[in-house]
Design a protein around this motif. Sequence first.
Motif, PDB file in Angstrom:
ATOM      1  N   SER A   2       4.817  38.825  11.458  1.00 22.97           N
ATOM      2  CA  SER A   2       7.018  37.464  10.585  1.00 22.97           C
ATOM      3  C   SER A   2       7.696  37.429  11.462  1.00 22.97           C
ATOM      4  CB  SER A   2       7.385  38.386   9.310  1.00 22.97           C
ATOM      5  OG  SER A   2       7.900  39.343   9.553  1.00 22.97           O
ATOM      6  N   GLN A   3       8.081  36.124  10.909  1.00 28.79           N
ATOM      7  CA  GLN A   3       9.433  35.321  11.843  1.00 28.79           C
ATOM      8  C   GLN A   3      10.818  36.214  11.005  1.00 28.79           C
ATOM      9  OE1 GLN A   3       9.446  30.715  11.028  1.00 28.79           O
ATOM     10  NE2 GLN A   3      10.712  30.845  12.436  1.00 28.79           N
ATOM     11  N   LEU A   4      11.778  35.863  12.045  1.00 23.79           N
ATOM     12  CA  LEU A   4      12.910  37.165  11.314  1.00 23.79           C
ATOM     13  C   LEU A   4      13.729  35.814  11.136  1.00 23.79           C
ATOM     14  CD1 LEU A   4      13.157  38.734  14.477  1.00 23.79           C
ATOM     15  CD2 LEU A   4      12.772  39.808  12.876  1.00 23.79           C
ATOM     16  N   GLN A   5      14.688  35.780   9.814  1.00 23.17           N
ATOM     17  CA  GLN A   5      15.467  35.392   8.836  1.00 23.17           C
ATOM     18  C   GLN A   5      16.282  36.149   8.160  1.00 23.17           C
ATOM     19  OE1 GLN A   5      13.872  32.823   6.724  1.00 23.17           O
ATOM     20  NE2 GLN A   5      11.825  32.415   8.319  1.00 23.17           N
ATOM     21  N   THR A   6      17.277  35.109   8.301  1.00 22.95           N
ATOM     22  CA  THR A   6      18.714  35.685   7.982  1.00 22.95           C
ATOM     23  C   THR A   6      18.336  36.587   7.163  1.00 22.95           C
ATOM     24  OG1 THR A   6      19.151  33.645   6.574  1.00 22.95           O
ATOM     25  CG2 THR A   6      20.172  32.899   8.627  1.00 22.95           C
ATOM     26  N   VAL A   7      19.696  37.717   6.500  1.00 23.36           N
ATOM     27  CA  VAL A   7      19.444  38.470   5.515  1.00 23.36           C
ATOM     28  C   VAL A   7      20.040  37.827   4.044  1.00 23.36           C
ATOM     29  CG1 VAL A   7      21.265  40.065   5.213  1.00 23.36           C
ATOM     30  CG2 VAL A   7      20.625  40.226   7.506  1.00 23.36           C
ATOM     31  N   ARG A   8      19.428  37.791   3.660  1.00 28.99           N
ATOM     32  CA  ARG A   8      19.271  36.994   2.163  1.00 28.99           C
ATOM     33  C   ARG A   8      20.723  36.827   1.833  1.00 28.99           C
ATOM     34  NH1 ARG A   8      17.542  36.277  -3.280  1.00 28.99           N
ATOM     35  NH2 ARG A   8      18.755  37.570  -4.959  1.00 28.99           N
ATOM     36  N   GLY A   9      21.110  35.777   1.604  1.00 30.98           N
ATOM     37  CA  GLY A   9      22.898  35.553   0.976  1.00 30.98           C
ATOM     38  C   GLY A   9      23.122  35.382   2.283  1.00 30.98           C
ATOM     39  N   THR A  10      23.189  35.066   3.460  1.00 27.95           N
ATOM     40  CA  THR A  10      23.328  34.863   4.748  1.00 27.95           C
ATOM     41  C   THR A  10      23.291  33.103   5.188  1.00 27.95           C
ATOM     42  OG1 THR A  10      22.227  36.102   6.512  1.00 27.95           O
ATOM     43  CG2 THR A  10      24.171  37.314   5.092  1.00 27.95           C
ATOM     44  N   ARG A  11      24.019  33.156   6.329  1.00 28.43           N
ATOM     45  CA  ARG A  11      23.931  31.607   6.191  1.00 28.43           C
ATOM     46  C   ARG A  11      23.377  31.228   7.831  1.00 28.43           C
ATOM     47  NH1 ARG A  11      26.482  26.890   2.742  1.00 28.43           N
ATOM     48  NH2 ARG A  11      27.787  28.470   2.927  1.00 28.43           N
ATOM     49  N   ASP A  12      23.223  30.530   8.462  1.00 28.66           N
ATOM     50  CA  ASP A  12      23.485  29.882   9.241  1.00 28.66           C
ATOM     51  C   ASP A  12      24.272  28.405   9.442  1.00 28.66           C
ATOM     52  OD1 ASP A  12      21.736  31.276  10.679  1.00 28.66           O
ATOM     53  OD2 ASP A  12      20.467  30.412  10.699  1.00 28.66           O
TER      54      ASP A  12
END
Length: 419
Positions: A2-12
């Motif tokens: 699975s693709q790595l994603q930002t932690v919930r509630g955080t943004r780039d």
Amino acid sequence: MSQLQTVRGTRDLFQDTNQRHRFIEATASRVVELYGFDEIQTPILEPAGLFLRSLGDTSDIVTKQMYLFKDLGGDELVLRPEGTAGVARAFIQEGMSQLTPLKLFYRGPMFRYERPQKGRYRQFHQFGVELLGVEKPQADLEVLACGYRILKELGVLGSITLHLNTIGDEASRTTYRDVLVAYLNTRKSELSQDSLSRLEKNPLRILDSKDPGDRSVVASAPKLSDSLTPEAKAFFTAVLTGLKALEIPFIIDDNLVRGLDYYCHTVFEFTTDALGSQNAVLAGGRFDGLIKDLGGPETPGVGWAFGIDRLAELLPNLTASPQPIALVPLGEEAEQAALLLAEKLRTAGLKTDIGYSGNLAKRMKRADKIGARAAVIIGSNELAAGIVQVKWLGTGVQESIALSELGTRLTQFPASASK
Ligand code: HAM
């Protein structure tokens, strides 16, 4: 995998959003410096005890929002949820009491485990000020005027209202607590579970409950303003008189108590109707007991913090950044020359981009795409003769310009004239 994603509630943060953040920080930094605030950077990691001792053990932050963990050495740490406690710790640790009155500002990421939604993140960014060592209401007025000026300069005042209240001094709150608890006990059966658990420990927080049942109970509750000591009343009157003199409009909100334990006297929130339920953009108040409670010398303080993320969502469209010059080298020799030429133009203060790949058409297309005002076409034959072709992209006019004159011509040619 699975693709790595930002932690919930955080943004780039990038492109337009990041530009908005930078613009807000630059504007606010410029304004706070006009008021004499000096930047302080405190660590993102702080000992857990700092927040447990300062924010109050019934506050939402302490009870359910802290990123609290043990590090590999077994120390209990917190990703800071706000900036005031860290500034107070630094004040004590670094012996800053010699420096009062002291004006400090800070900016950076804060962390709260909240339910993410528009304008509410788990990693968000605050910009804040703290004025330490002045017990007079003039200090409250100065920080309020400073916050107001930032919002004005950002062009967002249109949708924003200043809500203000006093929660008095310790004596006022002790008197009021008894009056309030006596009243709430008569309507206990109508209170929410949350408010029932606050009834003993922190009844004032029930005043700003969002629960509809609590709200109707609170609507007929005795007012804190009727329990103020004469000193606390005089303090608040001075703040209100000053705000009128400064022509800063406000609304007195009897039920504004703020969610953190360190406040006293003036509390305030600049709120907007443009961001749904996440309506507070800049908020703060007076915290005269905080530094002493943390083991420091008795030092009054007043300050605020605003959410950069929230203001970024309110900000009108940004004015475009300066249009670049696009260098379009044709061939390997020209590419080498373009690198050197780009450095010269940058030394002259010109924003310069080099098209690295593709044929002439593709590189010209890129020049258009990045919004360049001129494309400098560099061919090897012309290079030998010391000239380049400049195409003004606004008008489509093309001309030969001697390399020796290029910097001057590009600088003199105003961006608007080429359109
Ligand atoms: P606060 O009201 O907890 O106060 O936060 C200040 C501002 O930070 C809020 O008005 C909001 O704009 C922004 N903010 C808070 N939580 C979030 C979130 N989860 N997502 C996005 N933005 C958020 C304080 O932190 C005090 N330390 C302010 C202060 C300074 N009081 C005295 N000095």
